[in-house]
Structure formats: C-alpha cells, structure tokens
Design an enzyme around this catalytic site. Structure first.
Site, PDB file in Angstrom:
ATOM      1  N   GLU A 126      -4.737 -21.711   0.026  1.00  0.00           N
ATOM      2  CA  GLU A 126      -5.994 -22.092  -0.628  1.00  0.00           C
ATOM      3  C   GLU A 126      -5.992 -21.581  -2.059  1.00  0.00           C
ATOM      4  O   GLU A 126      -5.175 -20.712  -2.414  1.00  0.00           O
ATOM      5  CB  GLU A 126      -7.176 -21.506   0.138  1.00  0.00           C
ATOM      6  CG  GLU A 126      -7.295 -22.022   1.555  1.00  0.00           C
ATOM      7  CD  GLU A 126      -8.519 -21.516   2.295  1.00  0.00           C
ATOM      8  OE1 GLU A 126      -8.660 -21.859   3.477  1.00  0.00           O
ATOM      9  OE2 GLU A 126      -9.336 -20.776   1.692  1.00  0.00           O
ATOM     10  N   PRO A 127      -6.903 -22.086  -2.901  1.00  0.00           N
ATOM     11  CA  PRO A 127      -6.951 -21.605  -4.290  1.00  0.00           C
ATOM     12  C   PRO A 127      -7.098 -20.088  -4.392  1.00  0.00           C
ATOM     13  O   PRO A 127      -6.566 -19.468  -5.308  1.00  0.00           O
ATOM     14  CB  PRO A 127      -8.180 -22.331  -4.866  1.00  0.00           C
ATOM     15  CG  PRO A 127      -8.263 -23.595  -4.063  1.00  0.00           C
ATOM     16  CD  PRO A 127      -7.838 -23.223  -2.678  1.00  0.00           C
ATOM     17  N   GLY A 130      -3.366 -17.273  -1.303  1.00  0.00           N
ATOM     18  CA  GLY A 130      -1.974 -17.694  -1.314  1.00  0.00           C
ATOM     19  C   GLY A 130      -1.154 -16.745  -0.476  1.00  0.00           C
ATOM     20  O   GLY A 130      -0.999 -16.912   0.730  1.00  0.00           O
ATOM     21  N   PHE A 155      -1.897 -26.810  -3.312  1.00  0.00           N
ATOM     22  CA  PHE A 155      -0.437 -26.963  -3.364  1.00  0.00           C
ATOM     23  C   PHE A 155       0.106 -27.645  -2.108  1.00  0.00           C
ATOM     24  O   PHE A 155       1.165 -27.264  -1.598  1.00  0.00           O
ATOM     25  CB  PHE A 155       0.254 -25.602  -3.541  1.00  0.00           C
ATOM     26  CG  PHE A 155      -0.243 -24.794  -4.702  1.00  0.00           C
ATOM     27  CD1 PHE A 155      -0.145 -25.283  -5.991  1.00  0.00           C
ATOM     28  CD2 PHE A 155      -0.811 -23.549  -4.508  1.00  0.00           C
ATOM     29  CE1 PHE A 155      -0.602 -24.541  -7.066  1.00  0.00           C
ATOM     30  CE2 PHE A 155      -1.277 -22.804  -5.578  1.00  0.00           C
ATOM     31  CZ  PHE A 155      -1.165 -23.299  -6.856  1.00  0.00           C
ATOM     32  N   ARG A 241      10.815 -20.992   6.815  1.00  0.00           N
ATOM     33  CA  ARG A 241      11.549 -20.204   5.811  1.00  0.00           C
ATOM     34  C   ARG A 241      13.044 -20.447   5.908  1.00  0.00           C
ATOM     35  O   ARG A 241      13.748 -20.482   4.893  1.00  0.00           O
ATOM     36  CB  ARG A 241      11.206 -18.724   5.987  1.00  0.00           C
ATOM     37  CG  ARG A 241       9.820 -18.395   5.469  1.00  0.00           C
ATOM     38  CD  ARG A 241       9.277 -17.071   5.932  1.00  0.00           C
ATOM     39  NE  ARG A 241       7.935 -16.876   5.388  1.00  0.00           N
ATOM     40  CZ  ARG A 241       7.015 -16.068   5.887  1.00  0.00           C
ATOM     41  NH1 ARG A 241       7.284 -15.354   6.981  1.00  0.00           N
ATOM     42  NH2 ARG A 241       5.825 -15.967   5.325  1.00  0.00           N
ATOM     43  N   GLN A 335      24.669 -23.542 -16.916  1.00  0.00           N
ATOM     44  CA  GLN A 335      25.298 -22.856 -18.050  1.00  0.00           C
ATOM     45  C   GLN A 335      26.732 -23.325 -18.250  1.00  0.00           C
ATOM     46  O   GLN A 335      27.171 -23.556 -19.389  1.00  0.00           O
ATOM     47  CB  GLN A 335      25.268 -21.343 -17.808  1.00  0.00           C
ATOM     48  CG  GLN A 335      25.768 -20.516 -18.977  1.00  0.00           C
ATOM     49  CD  GLN A 335      24.801 -20.518 -20.159  1.00  0.00           C
ATOM     50  OE1 GLN A 335      23.615 -20.797 -19.981  1.00  0.00           O
ATOM     51  NE2 GLN A 335      25.303 -20.202 -21.346  1.00  0.00           N
ATOM     52  N   GLU A 362       6.468 -20.964   1.107  1.00  0.00           N
ATOM     53  CA  GLU A 362       6.681 -20.421   2.459  1.00  0.00           C
ATOM     54  C   GLU A 362       6.631 -18.894   2.450  1.00  0.00           C
ATOM     55  O   GLU A 362       7.279 -18.217   3.240  1.00  0.00           O
ATOM     56  CB  GLU A 362       8.021 -20.892   3.054  1.00  0.00           C
ATOM     57  CG  GLU A 362       8.248 -22.391   3.012  1.00  0.00           C
ATOM     58  CD  GLU A 362       7.454 -23.151   4.055  1.00  0.00           C
ATOM     59  OE1 GLU A 362       6.424 -22.617   4.523  1.00  0.00           O
ATOM     60  OE2 GLU A 362       7.853 -24.271   4.399  1.00  0.00           O
TER      61      GLU A 362
END
Length: 379
Positions: A126-127, A130, A155, A241, A335, A362
């Site tokens: 939620e806003p 997190g 998100f 995860r 790179q 996650e």
C-alpha cells in the site's frame, strides 16, 4: 550430494528457454515500447502448462515443485525478465489459491487461472505499507452479502490488466493476525485503478494503483480463514522470492551470453576484446557469480520443496544474494559493451533497468537481511 538436474528438469528448462527465444525475445523491445504484454501470448504459455506451475493436476495445474519453477522462470527471463516476472506473480497467486482456498473456490477459479484466461495480480503493498506489510490499512467490513472492501494498493503488476486481484486486507484488529485474503474479480463495482506508472524497468508490465471503494466481495471469495491472510501472504512470498531471484538470474545470464559474443567480435588495439587478460578476468568473475547464485537458488528451492524448517531464511538469503549478484553482472556487461551497451539496440540496458527492481520487490533486500538476522537470533 547430486547437483545435476534430472532429465525431466532439463527438459523443462530447455522447453521454457526455446519458447522464450521464439515467442518472447523477438518482441520484448516492442512490448516494452507499447507498455503492455499482448494477451495473445498467454494461451501459448498455457499450452506448455505454465499457467499453474505448482497448482495440483486435479485443478488443471502442472503440479511441479519450487525447484522446477525456478528453472521455468530463469529460462523465460533469458528472453525478457519483465514478462517472466509477471508470469511468476500470477503463479504465486495461483499457488496460494490452490493451497489455501476452499474446494468450491478452487473448482470455480483455478481452471481459468491455469489456462491463463484468468490472470491474477497480487495485492499486498500500500502507499503507506511497503516493507511494513503488516501495517496495511485496506479494510474489509463484514456485510450481509460478504465483505465491503475499501482501500488502496500500490505498485500492483497487472493493475487494470488482470482479471482478478488477490488482496490482503484487514478484517480484524491491528497487526498481522487481523489480516485476511480476498479474491476480487475485475469488474467488481467500486474497483478502479490509478494511472499507468512510468517506471525505470519492467515497462512491458502495466503497473497501477488498485483502488477499492466499498467493493462488495461475496463471502465465498475469502481465501482460507479470516485472520490468516498475512501468514498466507508470507508463505506465498517464500516461493515468490525464489522466482524473482530466478528471473534476475535468467536476465543476467542473457546479458552475460550476449557480452561474451560481443567481446569475441569486437576488436580494439589490434585484437579481440576477449583476448585481453584483464577482460578475461572480468568474464571469469562474472561466471563465478552466476554459478554461485544458481547453486544457492536451487538449494533454497530444494529446502522449500522439502518443507525444511529454515526454508524461509534460505529463500530470503537466496533472494538477497541472487538479485544483488545478477544486477552486478548485468551492470558489468553494460560496461564491457562500452557505449554500445547504453544503446537499446543491443538489449543490455533493458536488462539492467529490468533487474534493478528485483532488489526491491517481494521484500527489499534490506528486509531480507532483517529476516535472516531474526532467524539467526531465534536459533
């Protein structure tokens, strides 16, 4: 101790990699520019049995283990980490419904979920909640017809795109024991979405806030028991995860393979780039990082499959170690491409942008350290 994949597992990996190379990789850049994944992809994915990777076969799934799933998502991410990660989130939701849902709920929803005619998003963050997910404020009040759900999730991958939203919400008091899980179908009155988020990476995935304004959710869309939703969410995240780590690993491997090919062709100061010992050492270090990450990931997945008491700790460690290493490898690949690595045509900059978020979602890698430290303290 046998570290080799079985013939079946190797076949699973090869199948997913070949599918990604043919059906995803040629379109990944165009889908990123369009900001969406065409829904015509999902029936093809479902034909391979990847809509319900660890859903039981009785409900249309493939009944695979967590180690098998990491092979699938690593292979698909070699074509596009964003697409593979979206599918992994859908599968996390499918697995939670299969594991905790009532027989009626599973019979009604899992066939469509496994056939990918019904896409599901995971709604926890939620806003204002997190990393501290147990502080979520989205609330479901008991009503005669079921629950009235109000609040906002942030998100959310697939927000406005998916067909259902697996939503963690508060049905009781403060803390994790007051949280339950509801499955909210798209089209529910009061369900709406924020604007499309303009993201650094994962741009092929539509990401929005998901907003609930007194949404009426029937009681039979409660997943499992009231007050157990936070435990369900955390258990789902163990596998989630691993999958996010696997998709990071697949993306990094793709960047590494492309870099080796580039260095075999590119010449400077009269010889190929891969002829310089300093650059050979860089490649060797990256190969070590990728192999370390792969072994660690598969060990953690094996522990989760075995129901080991320290599986949660190992899933957190794998997520932390693999996503950090994968991003470092991808960044080094950029790179070694020099200026060409910064150009979209070479595909490396997309992988770098896509993999950066794997260290955040996650559960941030800082929270993974908290989980590991607490496990050490408890021991």
């Amino acid at each position: 101790m046998d570290f080799a994949l079985s013939e079946e597992q190797q076949a699973i990996f090869d199948m997913a990699r070949a599918f990604g190379a043919e059906e995803i990789a040629p379109h990944a850049r165009a889908w990123e520019e369009a900001g969406t994944i065409p829904r015509t992809l999902w029936p093809k994915v479902a034909e391979l049995g990847l809509g319900g990777v660890y859903v039981s076969e009785d409900h249309g799934g493939s009944g695979l283990g967590r180690l098998d799933a990491t092979l699938v998502f690593e292979a698909l991410a070699m074509a596009c980490p964003s697409v593979a990660a979206f599918l992994s989130i859908h599968n996390m939701c499918a697995g939670m419904i299969d594991r905790y849902g009532s027989e009626a709920l599973k019979a009604r929803w899992l066939p469509g979920i496994c056939s990918l005619t019904t896409l599901v998003s995971y709604c926890l963050t939620e806003p204002g909640a997190g990393s501290d997910a147990a502080a979520l404020r989205t609330r479901a009040e008991v009503a005669p017809e079921g629950y009235r759900l109000s609040g906002t999730k942030a998100f959310i991958s697939g927000g406005g795109y998916s067909d259902a939203y697996l939503t963690m919400c508060r049905t009781g008091g403060a803390g994790p024991k007051g949280i339950s899980t509801l499955l909210v179908p798209a089209g529910t009155a009061g369900l709406s979405f924020g604007g499309l988020e303009d993201k650094m990476g994962w741009r092929a995935q539509e990401t929005r806030q998901v907003q609930f304004d007194a949404c009426l959710v029937p009681a039979d869309l409660l997943v499992g028991e009231e007050g157990r939703g936070f435990a369900y969410a955390m258990a789902g995240l163990d596998g989630g995860r691993l999958n996010i780590a696997a998709t990071a690993l697949g993306g990094a491997q793709a960047a590494f393979d492309a870099t080796r090919a580039y260095m075999a062709e590119r010449r400077a100061f009269g010889q190929r780039l891969d002829g310089f010992q300093a650059l050979q050492f860089r490649l060797a270090e990256m190969e070590v990082k990728l192999q370390q990450a792969r072994i660690f990931l598969r060990q953690a997945a094996w522990k989760l499959d075995q129901g080991a008491p320290d599986a949660t700790k190992f899933c957190a460690m794998a997520k932390l170690a693999v996503t950090d290493s994968a991003f470092e490898v991808a960044n080094q690949c950029l790179q070694l491409h020099g200026g060409y690595g910064y150009l979209a045509d070479y595909g490396i900059e997309k992988i770098v942008r896509d993999l950066r978020v794997h260290q955040i979602l996650e559960g941030t890698n800082e929270i993974m350290r908290v989980i590991v430290a607490r496990a050490l303290g408890a021991a």
